[in-house]
Design a protein around this motif. Structure first.
Motif, mmCIF file in Angstrom:
data_model
loop_
_atom_site.group_PDB
_atom_site.id
_atom_site.type_symbol
_atom_site.label_atom_id
_atom_site.label_comp_id
_atom_site.label_asym_id
_atom_site.label_seq_id
_atom_site.Cartn_x
_atom_site.Cartn_y
_atom_site.Cartn_z
ATOM 1 N N GLN A 1 23.537 154.584 67.376
ATOM 2 C CA GLN A 1 23.065 153.944 68.594
ATOM 3 C C GLN A 1 24.011 154.247 69.752
ATOM 4 N N GLY A 2 23.464 154.264 70.942
ATOM 5 C CA GLY A 2 24.257 154.593 72.124
ATOM 6 C C GLY A 2 24.757 153.381 72.879
ATOM 7 N N TRP A 3 25.061 152.307 72.163
ATOM 8 C CA TRP A 3 25.514 151.097 72.834
ATOM 9 C C TRP A 3 26.947 151.229 73.344
ATOM 10 N N LEU A 4 27.178 150.669 74.519
ATOM 11 C CA LEU A 4 28.518 150.454 75.044
ATOM 12 C C LEU A 4 28.781 148.962 74.877
ATOM 13 N N ILE A 5 29.787 148.620 74.089
ATOM 14 C CA ILE A 5 30.045 147.226 73.730
ATOM 15 C C ILE A 5 31.224 146.687 74.529
ATOM 16 N N LEU A 6 30.996 145.578 75.211
ATOM 17 C CA LEU A 6 32.034 144.954 76.033
ATOM 18 C C LEU A 6 32.768 143.886 75.221
ATOM 19 N N ILE A 7 34.081 144.043 75.112
ATOM 20 C CA ILE A 7 34.929 143.145 74.335
ATOM 21 C C ILE A 7 35.902 142.414 75.261
ATOM 22 N N ASP A 8 36.045 141.108 75.051
ATOM 23 C CA ASP A 8 36.963 140.360 75.920
ATOM 24 C C ASP A 8 38.383 140.327 75.345
ATOM 25 N N LYS A 9 39.273 139.638 76.017
ATOM 26 C CA LYS A 9 40.686 139.614 75.611
ATOM 27 C C LYS A 9 40.914 138.862 74.303
ATOM 28 N N ASP A 10 39.912 138.100 73.889
ATOM 29 C CA ASP A 10 39.987 137.387 72.617
ATOM 30 C C ASP A 10 39.276 138.140 71.502
ATOM 31 N N LYS A 11 38.954 139.416 71.762
ATOM 32 C CA LYS A 11 38.306 140.301 70.785
ATOM 33 C C LYS A 11 36.886 139.851 70.426
ATOM 34 N N ARG A 12 36.221 139.150 71.351
ATOM 35 C CA ARG A 12 34.851 138.708 71.144
ATOM 36 C C ARG A 12 33.888 139.641 71.871
ATOM 37 N N ILE A 13 32.676 139.785 71.359
ATOM 38 C CA ILE A 13 31.671 140.649 71.966
ATOM 39 C C ILE A 13 30.980 139.890 73.094
ATOM 40 N N ARG A 14 31.016 140.458 74.294
ATOM 41 C CA ARG A 14 30.441 139.774 75.455
ATOM 42 C C ARG A 14 29.227 140.483 76.038
ATOM 43 N N GLY A 15 28.905 141.682 75.556
ATOM 44 C CA GLY A 15 27.725 142.372 76.062
ATOM 45 C C GLY A 15 27.509 143.692 75.353
ATOM 46 N N ALA A 16 26.248 144.147 75.346
ATOM 47 C CA ALA A 16 25.893 145.450 74.761
ATOM 48 C C ALA A 16 24.937 146.141 75.730
ATOM 49 N N TYR A 17 25.214 147.408 76.047
ATOM 50 C CA TYR A 17 24.495 148.115 77.104
ATOM 51 C C TYR A 17 24.135 149.520 76.639
ATOM 52 N N ASP A 18 22.959 149.976 77.024
ATOM 53 C CA ASP A 18 22.510 151.321 76.677
ATOM 54 C C ASP A 18 23.324 152.327 77.487
ATOM 55 N N GLY A 19 24.167 153.086 76.812
ATOM 56 C CA GLY A 19 25.055 154.024 77.491
ATOM 57 C C GLY A 19 24.363 155.217 78.101
ATOM 58 N N THR A 20 23.049 155.361 77.864
ATOM 59 C CA THR A 20 22.295 156.473 78.452
ATOM 60 C C THR A 20 21.475 156.026 79.655
ATOM 61 N N ASN A 21 21.560 154.744 79.986
ATOM 62 C CA ASN A 21 20.740 154.173 81.061
ATOM 63 C C ASN A 21 21.625 153.808 82.245
ATOM 64 N N ASP A 22 21.392 154.446 83.385
ATOM 65 C CA ASP A 22 22.245 154.231 84.558
ATOM 66 C C ASP A 22 22.249 152.770 85.008
ATOM 67 N N GLU A 23 21.089 152.117 84.971
ATOM 68 C CA GLU A 23 21.017 150.731 85.414
ATOM 69 C C GLU A 23 21.825 149.820 84.498
ATOM 70 N N GLN A 24 21.762 150.083 83.192
ATOM 71 C CA GLN A 24 22.521 149.244 82.268
ATOM 72 C C GLN A 24 24.024 149.507 82.376
ATOM 73 N N VAL A 25 24.393 150.727 82.689
ATOM 74 C CA VAL A 25 25.814 151.030 82.889
ATOM 75 C C VAL A 25 26.327 150.327 84.147
ATOM 76 N N SER A 26 25.504 150.275 85.171
ATOM 77 C CA SER A 26 25.868 149.527 86.382
ATOM 78 C C SER A 26 25.998 148.045 86.066
ATOM 79 N N GLN A 27 25.097 147.535 85.232
ATOM 80 C CA GLN A 27 25.171 146.136 84.818
ATOM 81 C C GLN A 27 26.446 145.875 84.023
ATOM 82 N N LEU A 28 26.813 146.844 83.177
ATOM 83 C CA LEU A 28 28.061 146.738 82.423
ATOM 84 C C LEU A 28 29.240 146.533 83.368
#
Length: 210
Positions: free
Chosen positions: A171-198
């Protein structure tokens, strides 16, 4: 009509306050736990976190989870010979790097799922071709067990498949991790709008720590 400008200012102020107080959700598994605080039983929630890891990066240096302490980071899974989505994902991650370049609170971690071919030397060549230097964006190599195992913890599907383009499917997900090592978001790395949202969400997440 005379009161409209003042009303508009108040409305804009309230909207701005709402945006500044916005927080990202915490994704993944969660488990309620009860503990005693000041003589009272309080129910809290334990959230899924990224477990400790250790890999070799593009400079043949061992890095681990402690290298990402006090930072938020974006994680992805790719391989250097990928003929499909990986080049697009890397191009979009460059946008993230360029926006936050030099910010010590932001890092990127790319895991190669081609554990046989993508040695540190190959990863270094790939990073250099992208124009990436320094330690803000790490490209890492590890055993198949360790890489595929950590992919599950990031909630990303990755598998060796001889019938898939390049011999792997992922999968092409870009996963956003916070300073506490928790998952805070998942975004389609092939989609410009989702990368902007990231990147917008990264700004929101950084504000949580300031």
């Amino acid at each position: 009509m005379k009161g409209y400008p003042a009303l508009l200012i108040v409305m804009l102020f309230l909207i701005a306050c709402g945006q500044s107080n916005k927080k990202l959700p915490i994704l993944g598994e969660r488990e309620p736990t009860t503990k005693e605080i000041d003589g009272k039983m309080v129910t809290d929630t334990i959230y899924q976190t990224i477990p400790p890891f250790s890999f070799i990066n593009q400079d043949s240096v061992i890095i681990n989870n402690k290298d990402f302490d006090n930072s938020i980071y974006v994680a992805d899974f790719f391989f250097t010979s990928c003929p499909s989505i990986c080049p697009i994902m890397s191009k979009n991650l460059l946008k993230v790097l360029n926006k936050y370049k030099g910010n010590k609170e932001v890092k990127i971690l790319s895991h190669s799922i081609d554990t046989k071919y993508d040695t540190p030397w190959v990863l270094k060549k790939y990073a250099t071709k992208l124009g990436v230097n320094g330690d803000q964006w790490q490209f890492v190599h590890g055993s198949q067990e360790s890489i595929y195992g950590i992919a599950d913890k990031y909630m990303v599907y990755a598998k060796e498949n001889s019938s898939a383009p390049g011999g792997f499917e992922h999968q092409g997900w870009l996963i956003l991790i916070d300073k506490d090592k928790r998952i805070r978001g998942a975004y389609d790395g092939t989609n410009d709008e989702q990368v902007s949202q990231l990147m917008d969400d990264m700004d929101i997440l950084l504000k949580e720590y300031h």
